[in-house]
Design an enzyme around this catalytic site. Structure first.
Site, PDB file in Angstrom:
ATOM      1  N   THR A 103       0.859  -1.179   0.000  1.00 31.77           N
ATOM      2  CA  THR A 103       0.000   0.000   0.000  1.00 31.77           C
ATOM      3  C   THR A 103       0.894   1.227   0.000  1.00 31.77           C
ATOM      4  O   THR A 103       1.894   1.282   0.717  1.00 31.77           O
ATOM      5  CB  THR A 103      -1.058  -0.023   1.124  1.00 31.77           C
ATOM      6  OG1 THR A 103      -2.047   0.966   0.858  1.00 31.77           O
ATOM      7  CG2 THR A 103      -0.469   0.216   2.513  1.00 31.77           C
ATOM      8  N   CYS A 154      -3.252   7.394   7.878  1.00 32.79           N
ATOM      9  CA  CYS A 154      -3.794   6.032   7.834  1.00 32.79           C
ATOM     10  C   CYS A 154      -2.766   5.043   8.398  1.00 32.79           C
ATOM     11  O   CYS A 154      -1.571   5.346   8.436  1.00 32.79           O
ATOM     12  CB  CYS A 154      -4.131   5.629   6.406  1.00 32.79           C
ATOM     13  SG  CYS A 154      -5.497   6.562   5.689  1.00 32.79           S
ATOM     14  N   HIS A 170      -5.511  -1.110   4.817  1.00 35.88           N
ATOM     15  CA  HIS A 170      -5.150   0.322   4.833  1.00 35.88           C
ATOM     16  C   HIS A 170      -6.286   1.052   5.555  1.00 35.88           C
ATOM     17  O   HIS A 170      -7.308   1.373   4.964  1.00 35.88           O
ATOM     18  CB  HIS A 170      -4.989   0.799   3.387  1.00 35.88           C
ATOM     19  CG  HIS A 170      -4.536   2.220   3.234  1.00 35.88           C
ATOM     20  ND1 HIS A 170      -3.586   2.590   2.308  1.00 35.88           N
ATOM     21  CD2 HIS A 170      -4.898   3.371   3.843  1.00 35.88           C
ATOM     22  CE1 HIS A 170      -3.395   3.911   2.369  1.00 35.88           C
ATOM     23  NE2 HIS A 170      -4.190   4.409   3.285  1.00 35.88           N
TER      24      HIS A 170
END
Lengths: 205, 161
Positions: free
Chosen positions: B23, B29, B46
């Site tokens: 990711t 995040c 994520h």
């Protein structure tokens, strides 16, 4: 289900219209500040699932300068000004009166010059938004981050994340062709703000 | 030949050895990686926000720490992973912008990391390593073959946890 997906054509038109005028004011302010002609595109309304956001903006790992302003008031919105790092450097050269191509690393003073750009552009944008809606938008001092586009966006969108699974980005592109500066300008309404803006514009359905 | 499986914001996926879960551009995040060392099944989420209970509507379960992690565990079990063997590594949760206003969104990275740890503890999944906080973005790659997590940044180099 996201409320953004339920917007009617006339609501989208109204948003596009305030985007055009807001961004136009922003571009004019930037032109004056830099003493250069700034071009802008017609704003685009992007309603995209979070999972696709960073791809839509040219890749999550692209290094950009992100200038972020939040507003308080009846209809809080966020404004994000994104410049590819090369454009940010050229912009700093112009603002600091250096020959083009001089600035390498951005120091504290350079960053504060960029923050001032965000301040002026956001202020001009918000003034027009305020004129249309009769709502007050009180901007914060802009914050700056130079990092991966994805990292900047996910932080900004986390706030919108409580609304639904889609982000509404009112996007306008800026450019100074001769100096090869490009940038994007995003208006992101917070939870409840979009309804208030549309209501004040008289396009509730 | 290992495939790289890319995961977007508020999304999750699982993979078998030797595939790699990736990711890109984690800011506030948090990337949560789970691994079963025997079957070499891996999973990555994520995560964007701490708790689904604070949202108007849940919709996408992959978005919140408290719903994404159980969903990831379930998908890994479907592939054949054993829940009791799962271990975790996490990265992200930065504070990308600093404001003077004390606006809550600016603490969202920290709150995300806290919520992830609480959820892992609740599910009795051991947290082996973490690289959270700071004020910079991270791209992560999780290797299902070794359980190693590679972390790339723009300004502070690379790291393996």
């Amino acid at each position: 289900m996201s409320a953004f997906l339920e917007l009617t054509e006339s609501q989208l038109d109204a948003l596009r219209e305030i985007g055009t005028i807001g961004a136009g004011n922003g571009a004019t302010a930037l032109s004056v500040m830099m003493g250069k002609r700034i071009h802008m595109t017609v704003p685009e309304i992007k309603i995209i699932p979070f999972t696709e956001v960073t791809e839509a903006l040219g890749g999550a790992e692209q290094v950009v300068a992100g200038l972020f302003t939040t507003t308080t008031g009846e209809a809080p919105c966020n404004i994000l000004f994104v410049l590819p790092i090369e454009s940010a450097r050229v912009l700093v050269d112009i603002l600091m009166g250096r020959p083009l191509g001089t600035t390498a690393e951005l120091d504290a003073l350079d960053k504060s010059a960029l923050a001032e750009v965000a301040n002026v552009v956001s202020g001009a944008y918000l003034n027009s938004l305020s004129g249309f809606t009769k709502l007050d938008f009180i901007p914060s001092v802009p914050a700056i981050a130079i990092d991966m586009a994805g990292a900047i966006l996910d932080t900004v969108l986390a706030q919108a994340g409580t609304i639904g699974d889609h982000a509404l980005l009112l996007e306008t592109e800026f450019s100074a062709i001769k100096e090869k500066i490009t940038g994007q300008f995003f208006l992101l309404p917070e939870q409840g703000s979009l309804e208030k803006i549309l209501e004040s514009l008289g396009v509730t359905g | 030949m290992a495939k790289i499986i890319k995961i977007g914001m508020a999304d999750l996926n699982v993979a078998n050895c030797p595939d790699i879960l990736q990711t890109a551009g984690l800011g506030s995040c948090v990337g949560v990686c789970l691994w079963d060392s025997i079957t070499k099944i891996g999973g990555l989420a994520h995560i964007m926000l701490p708790y689904s209970t604070q949202a108007r509507s849940v919709g996408n379960e992959a978005k919140f720490a408290d719903t994404a992690i159980p969903l990831l565990v379930k998908q890994m079990e479907n592939l054949g992973a054993l829940r009791q063997r799962l271990v975790a590594k996490i990265a992200g949760g930065a504070q990308m912008f600093s404001f003077y206003s004390g606006n809550d969104i600016m603490r969202i990275g920290e709150r995300n990391a806290e919520a992830v740890k609480e959820t892992l503890a609740k599910l009795k999944i051991k947290l082996l390593a973490e690289d959270v906080g700071g004020n910079y973005g991270r791209t992560i790659e999780f290797y299902t073959e070794t359980g190693k997590l590679y972390i790339r940044t723009i300004n502070v180099g690379e790291k393996i946890i």
